[in-house]
Design a protein around this motif. Structure first.
Motif, PDB file in Angstrom:
ATOM      1  N   ALA A  58      11.238 -16.196  86.662  1.00  0.00           N
ATOM      2  CA  ALA A  58      10.318 -15.909  86.267  1.00  0.00           C
ATOM      3  C   ALA A  58       9.434 -15.083  87.205  1.00  0.00           C
ATOM      4  N   VAL A  59       8.392 -14.482  86.749  1.00  0.00           N
ATOM      5  CA  VAL A  59       7.103 -13.855  87.406  1.00  0.00           C
ATOM      6  C   VAL A  59       5.945 -14.520  87.213  1.00  0.00           C
ATOM      7  N   ALA A  60       5.078 -14.812  88.483  1.00  0.00           N
ATOM      8  CA  ALA A  60       3.774 -15.387  88.151  1.00  0.00           C
ATOM      9  C   ALA A  60       2.983 -14.250  88.967  1.00  0.00           C
ATOM     10  N   ILE A  61       1.864 -13.910  88.399  1.00  0.00           N
ATOM     11  CA  ILE A  61       0.751 -12.882  88.713  1.00  0.00           C
ATOM     12  C   ILE A  61      -0.697 -13.744  89.005  1.00  0.00           C
ATOM     13  N   GLY A  62      -1.193 -13.645  90.197  1.00  0.00           N
ATOM     14  CA  GLY A  62      -2.410 -14.086  90.708  1.00  0.00           C
ATOM     15  C   GLY A  62      -3.272 -12.903  90.973  1.00  0.00           C
ATOM     16  N   ILE A  63      -4.617 -13.070  90.571  1.00  0.00           N
ATOM     17  CA  ILE A  63      -5.451 -12.025  90.998  1.00  0.00           C
ATOM     18  C   ILE A  63      -6.570 -12.836  91.661  1.00  0.00           C
ATOM     19  N   ASN A  64      -6.917 -12.656  93.067  1.00  0.00           N
ATOM     20  CA  ASN A  64      -7.964 -13.149  93.883  1.00  0.00           C
ATOM     21  C   ASN A  64      -8.993 -12.653  93.864  1.00  0.00           C
ATOM     22  N   ASP A  65     -10.133 -13.331  94.027  1.00  0.00           N
ATOM     23  CA  ASP A  65     -11.616 -12.497  93.910  1.00  0.00           C
ATOM     24  C   ASP A  65     -11.827 -12.058  95.263  1.00  0.00           C
ATOM     25  N   LYS A  66     -11.270 -12.227  96.296  1.00  0.00           N
ATOM     26  CA  LYS A  66     -11.281 -11.482  97.624  1.00  0.00           C
ATOM     27  C   LYS A  66     -10.313 -11.591  98.270  1.00  0.00           C
ATOM     28  N   GLU A  67     -10.120 -10.688  99.234  1.00  0.00           N
ATOM     29  CA  GLU A  67      -9.022 -10.413 100.110  1.00  0.00           C
ATOM     30  C   GLU A  67      -8.611 -11.635 100.993  1.00  0.00           C
TER      31      GLU A  67
END
Length: 149
Positions: free
Chosen positions: A77-86
């Motif tokens: 599987a592939v999970a994707i996360g987008i964080n609000d800051k670097e």
């Protein structure tokens, strides 16, 4: 197969607000666990860190593609996360990351072949600046799918 076809919207979190690599790997691993893709978060994360020790997975442009072969993987599987800051991450351009695409791959030889196919699919897409811009702006799973379309 295309990258967008390998994406399960239940394995996406576009609203992460974490401080470290550990935090984001834990958060995405918990998505895998909830969806039955891995049997154990800690074993899986340990295997990802073993792979990280072999070379950086930050590919630049605020994107990282951590992965590792693990016996705790039930289904690839592939999970994707987008964080609000670097957040700090070892990367080719020396910058941190905001987009993390985590691959869960079994440790048998068939899984290794699937792993290489998946990495190749995503790497091609992530070489496109428009795809990365779309990911950085993503507010929900539909935006992620649209970025990879």
């Amino acid at each position: 197969m295309e990258a967008k076809n390998a994406i399960n919207p239940k394995l996406i979190n576009t609203h992460l607000s974490v401080e470290t690599k550990d935090d984001i790997l834990q958060s995405l691993s918990e998505l895998f666990l909830e969806e039955g893709k891995i049997a154990d978060c800690q074993d899986f994360i340990k295997d990802v860190y073993e792979r990280e020790a072999q070379g950086q997975t930050g590919i630049g442009n605020f994107v990282a593609i951590p992965h590792g072969k693990s016996d705790s993987v039930v289904a690839p599987a592939v999970a994707i996360g987008i964080n609000d800051k670097e957040i700090p991450w070892e990367s080719l351009d020396g910058q941190g990351v905001r987009v993390v695409i985590l691959f869960a791959v079994g440790s048998d030889s068939q899984a290794a072949k699937e792993h290489l196919k998946l990495l190749s699919l995503f790497a091609r897409k992530l070489g496109n600046d428009q795809v990365v811009k779309g990911l950085l702006k993503a507010k929900n799973p539909d935006d992620i799918l649209a970025a990879f379309s």
